[in-house]
Every structure is written in C-alpha cells, then in structure tokens.
Design an enzyme around this catalytic site. Sequence first.
Site, short mmCIF file in Angstrom:
data_model
loop_
_atom_site.label_atom_id
_atom_site.label_comp_id
_atom_site.label_asym_id
_atom_site.label_seq_id
_atom_site.Cartn_x
_atom_site.Cartn_y
_atom_site.Cartn_z
N ALA A 71 -9.51 6.04 -9.26
CA ALA A 71 -10.92 5.71 -9.04
C ALA A 71 -11.24 5.56 -7.57
CB ALA A 71 -11.30 4.46 -9.81
N CYS A 326 -6.74 -10.98 0.04
CA CYS A 326 -5.92 -11.45 1.16
C CYS A 326 -5.82 -10.33 2.17
CB CYS A 326 -4.54 -11.82 0.65
SG CYS A 326 -3.49 -12.49 1.91
#
Length: 386
Positions: A71, A326
């Site tokens: 995707a 993160c």
Amino acid sequence: MQEVYLDYNGSAPLDPRVAEAMLPALRDGIGNASSAHRFGRRRAAAADDAREQVAELVGSSPAGVVFCSGATEANNLALIGLAEGAPAERNRIVVSAVEHASVREPARWLLAQGRAKVDVIGVTPEGFVDLDELDSLLGPDVLAVSVMAANSETGILNPTDEVAERAHAAGAVFHCDATQMVGRLPLSMADADIDLLSLSGHKICGPGGVGALVGTRAALARLHPVTHGGGHERGLRSGSLNAAGIVGLGAAAALAANERDAESSRVKMLRDRLVCGLRSEITGTSENGDISRRLPNTASVRFEGVDAEAVAFNMDPVAVSTGSACSAGSIEPSQVLLAMGLSRDEAFETVRFSLGRFTTGAEVDEAIRQAVTAVGYVRSMTESGG
Ligand code: PMP
C-alpha cells in the site's frame, strides 16, 4: 506464558491456506511473467487469476489492478503519478489529516518539490473527515482528493460516498487508501465511486511486500509511472512481477471475499468482549472516536493517567500497539488522535488493540488479564514516583 497477537492492523498473520496456495509458485514456478515462452505464460496466467480475485474483492475490473509492493507504493503511485501528469491549472491535492504516512509524506514531498499545492482536511472529534471543510477546499484547481476508508489507529470509517460525490463534482480524482477496510467490511469501488484504491497483502492474511493500486480505466489513464523500466503493469509499475506474492495476494483476496462477513461478526464479538472486560475491570477506560462507525476488529482505548508505551511494554507477551510513532529517538504522539482533538497527554494514554481471523476468546481473556495487571502496575509506579 501465552503469546497473544492483537496487532492485526500492523500486520495480519499469513493464513496457512494462502501459504499452501503460494507453494507451487515458490517451489515449482519457473520463468518471468513477461516472457513469451510457456513458462512465462504460465506465470502471467497465475497473475491474471490473482487480478480477478483482487478485482472481485473490491468491485472493480481485473484490468484495473496494478500489482506493486504494497500500500505504501500504491499510495505513492496514486499521488505522485497523478501530479506528474496534471495540467498546471489543476495542481492542488487535498488529503485528510488522519492519513497514513504513505499518503501524507508523498503529498508533503510534492509540496516541497513545488509540484503540487497541498491542503489538509481536518477531522471531527468523532474521527470523521470534516465534509464542510472539504467543501470549502474544493475548487476547479483540485487534482485529487485522498481520504482513507478506515483509519488504522482508531478503525473509524470515513463517509467515502460523500467524499467521492464532492470530489467528482469538482472534477477531481478520488483516491482511497482502503488498506485497513478491504477484507473487513464490504467495499465496492463501483458502488462507492472510488477512482483509485490502495490495498496490501499483509493486512488481509496474505503475504507482505505485495499489494495493488486498483483504478478505473479513466483514472489509470491520468497516471504517470513513478518506476520506469520495462513497462510492466500497463506501463505504470515496471519490474518483473512478484509471482508467488501475487498468487498469495489473490488467494488472500478470495478467502476474504468468501469469509469476510462471518469473520467480521465473530471478530466484532471478540472485540466487544475485550472492550467490555477492559471497561469493567480498569477504571478510567474510554474509547476514542465514534465507536458506532468503525472497523469490527479495532479498539482505540485510553487508560486515563497511564503512559500507553509503558502499558504495552508490560503487557508482553500480549502484543498490542500504541499510536505513537518513534522517530529519531523521540516519541511523538499520534497525529491521528491529535487531529481528533485529544491533548498530547491523552494521545499518549492510548493503546490500539486490533484482532483478526485467528484471535480466540481465550486470547481475549488473557489480554484483559494482562492489561489489568499492566495498567495497575504502571499506575502504582506513577503514584509512588517510580
Ligand atoms: N495505509 C494504511 C492505512 C496502513 O495501515 C498501512 C500499513 N500500516 C499502509 C498504508 C502501508 O501498507 P504497506 O505495509 O503495504 O506498505
């Protein structure tokens, strides 16, 4: 200790039946699908079967399926490919504030390159794209509107019919990242009037590293390739086909089409049992967004006053996810939750549970037990200043 996997939105396990379907292509498959000899033709025929299976799942024509690596690539091809071929007077792209990074970042890149203007549509506190804001942004210079079908962090479903209608009224292409929706709830490109749709194998119990951009004939004709080479996949995605991966994607799509409705109601019951357990056993538990319009497998749960990273860490070996990303050593709060109006602290208190095909009731009960222990432990440490 029992391992429990509740991170299907991150990546769903490969269905053994899909692995089985891929085996002949992996073990005995010879040849490049572009080659004219019988080996190549056999590969190409297997890819075409998969094209039909994928098209069937999303209500499109098989000719509209462009296989790629997933995707992320499909989203890049949609946005960059459209911008590349756009006339100067139609150079604005409108994306929602809760898109996946693989939509957000190509849009940002196009803006930085001076190749497109970009507008961001906000979402309501319930998590839906704000249609009034979309109305105010649409105009004759809008090339494309990109709004995801279901959000990966909250599972909230967008009103894609309304978005499509508005985008088309302005003469824009409607691209929908349906990576989390496909295989979980019915979605037909024809019915929903979607021009370009992105999907990924590893979210539907298929293999990772394979996916597709599916388009109408008219929308694909407006795309320019991002990968240049031998002209595979209608000239839109050069590169020898990932034959086994594509067979796996097709098999996963066929299973999803057959089993989706029964699976979704079973998974929804488990998700509701999970949330019910968390709410009754952990004080200060709430859910983000409009829980009446979301994926059946997802729960975005906030434990008041508790750091979600610490909860997730202490829930091991139960695997859950937090919405935070993160990057470069610093933890950033979820942009999705901030866009919905949560404070930074509230966003940091959110844990995502995502269930799927192989989740059992016993696993849900174990997850509740581990969450109770983890939240209790983190709260006690916070109170004692530990
Ligand atoms: N869009 C959404 C909504 C997703 O959840 C993901 C995967 N986290 C992607 C795109 C990227 O998919 P892939 O891993 O196939 O590149």
